[in-house]
Design a protein around this motif. Sequence first.
Motif, PDB file in Angstrom:
ATOM      1  N   ASN A  66       0.870  -1.165   0.000  1.00 25.73           N
ATOM      2  CA  ASN A  66       0.000   0.000   0.000  1.00 25.73           C
ATOM      3  C   ASN A  66       0.913   1.223   0.000  1.00 25.73           C
ATOM      4  OD1 ASN A  66      -2.408  -1.473   0.185  1.00 25.73           O
ATOM      5  ND2 ASN A  66      -2.261  -1.569   2.405  1.00 25.73           N
ATOM      6  N   ILE A  67       0.640   2.153  -0.893  1.00 27.89           N
ATOM      7  CA  ILE A  67       1.492   3.319  -1.078  1.00 27.89           C
ATOM      8  C   ILE A  67       0.658   4.581  -0.902  1.00 27.89           C
ATOM      9  CG2 ILE A  67       2.930   4.565  -2.746  1.00 27.89           C
ATOM     10  CD1 ILE A  67       3.227   1.770  -4.179  1.00 27.89           C
ATOM     11  N   GLN A  68       1.148   5.489  -0.095  1.00 32.18           N
ATOM     12  CA  GLN A  68       0.547   6.817   0.023  1.00 32.18           C
ATOM     13  C   GLN A  68       1.242   7.711  -1.000  1.00 32.18           C
ATOM     14  OE1 GLN A  68      -2.046   7.555   2.126  1.00 32.18           O
ATOM     15  NE2 GLN A  68      -2.000   5.362   2.542  1.00 32.18           N
ATOM     16  N   THR A  69       0.496   8.263  -1.945  1.00 34.85           N
ATOM     17  CA  THR A  69       1.115   9.025  -3.027  1.00 34.85           C
ATOM     18  C   THR A  69       1.773  10.311  -2.540  1.00 34.85           C
ATOM     19  OG1 THR A  69      -0.991  10.090  -3.567  1.00 34.85           O
ATOM     20  CG2 THR A  69      -0.416   8.074  -4.790  1.00 34.85           C
ATOM     21  N   LYS A  70       1.377  10.810  -1.385  1.00 33.11           N
ATOM     22  CA  LYS A  70       2.012  12.028  -0.855  1.00 33.11           C
ATOM     23  C   LYS A  70       3.465  11.766  -0.457  1.00 33.11           C
ATOM     24  CE  LYS A  70       0.558  11.269   3.891  1.00 33.11           C
ATOM     25  NZ  LYS A  70      -0.286  11.710   4.974  1.00 33.11           N
ATOM     26  N   ASN A  71       3.875  10.505  -0.410  1.00 34.78           N
ATOM     27  CA  ASN A  71       5.233  10.133  -0.044  1.00 34.78           C
ATOM     28  C   ASN A  71       6.139   9.930  -1.254  1.00 34.78           C
ATOM     29  OD1 ASN A  71       4.882  10.075   2.799  1.00 34.78           O
ATOM     30  ND2 ASN A  71       3.795   8.140   2.596  1.00 34.78           N
ATOM     31  N   VAL A  72       5.808  10.540  -2.380  1.00 35.83           N
ATOM     32  CA  VAL A  72       6.636  10.400  -3.579  1.00 35.83           C
ATOM     33  C   VAL A  72       7.996  11.058  -3.325  1.00 35.83           C
ATOM     34  CG1 VAL A  72       5.805  12.506  -4.741  1.00 35.83           C
ATOM     35  CG2 VAL A  72       6.610  10.569  -6.100  1.00 35.83           C
ATOM     36  N   ASN A  73       9.042  10.455  -3.886  1.00 32.35           N
ATOM     37  CA  ASN A  73      10.395  10.965  -3.673  1.00 32.35           C
ATOM     38  C   ASN A  73      11.170  10.837  -4.979  1.00 32.35           C
ATOM     39  OD1 ASN A  73      12.993  11.585  -2.947  1.00 32.35           O
ATOM     40  ND2 ASN A  73      13.090  10.171  -1.237  1.00 32.35           N
ATOM     41  N   SER A  74      11.346  11.961  -5.664  1.00 34.51           N
ATOM     42  CA  SER A  74      12.101  11.972  -6.917  1.00 34.51           C
ATOM     43  C   SER A  74      13.503  12.540  -6.725  1.00 34.51           C
ATOM     44  CB  SER A  74      11.354  12.809  -7.963  1.00 34.51           C
ATOM     45  OG  SER A  74      11.370  14.182  -7.580  1.00 34.51           O
TER      46      SER A  74
END
Length: 177
Positions: A66-74
């Motif tokens: 399960n992934i929370q999209t607010k935790n994106v890291n580029s």
Amino acid sequence: MKKSLVAFFMMSLALFGYEVNSVEVGFTAFKTPAKVGVNGSFNNVEIVGNKSAESIEAMLTGLGVNIQTKNVNSGNEGRDKKLVSDFFLTQFTHTIQAKIVSVKPDAMVVEITMNNKTLSVPMVYKVEENKVIAKGYIDLGDFDMLPSLMSINKACYDLHAGKTWQDVEVGFLLNFQ
């Protein structure tokens, strides 16, 4: 006594052969007419499902995240803010779920749920040392994410030279013992 310990150790391996330690989920999105890749991942990926099994295939089958999209890291804070606000939140996509539904030698099928749509995505994988490395491709149009794609393209028009691609490479790195 020594034989007893060796026998116990071997039985333990047979019962608990493989156990998941961590999973990193990543992607490569593409921009510009030259199709330049932009890599990213997600922090704080929640692992769901059975984390141990007697074989690698059994360990993988049914394993999910399960992934929370607010935790994106580029690797770029400004880009991450735009990915959240101008891509994921454009269509209220707060989470992504993925689950491995079948595993064969060198290939698997992963069900990915994004934007309330679940699709089966074929992936190739390899096992190296104590790692499983998998990758596949999704088309954002298949997940009805074209409004989000248009939004991020508009927000990054100059940086992307007017082109943001709708195909995205997705994958994961699973560490096990």
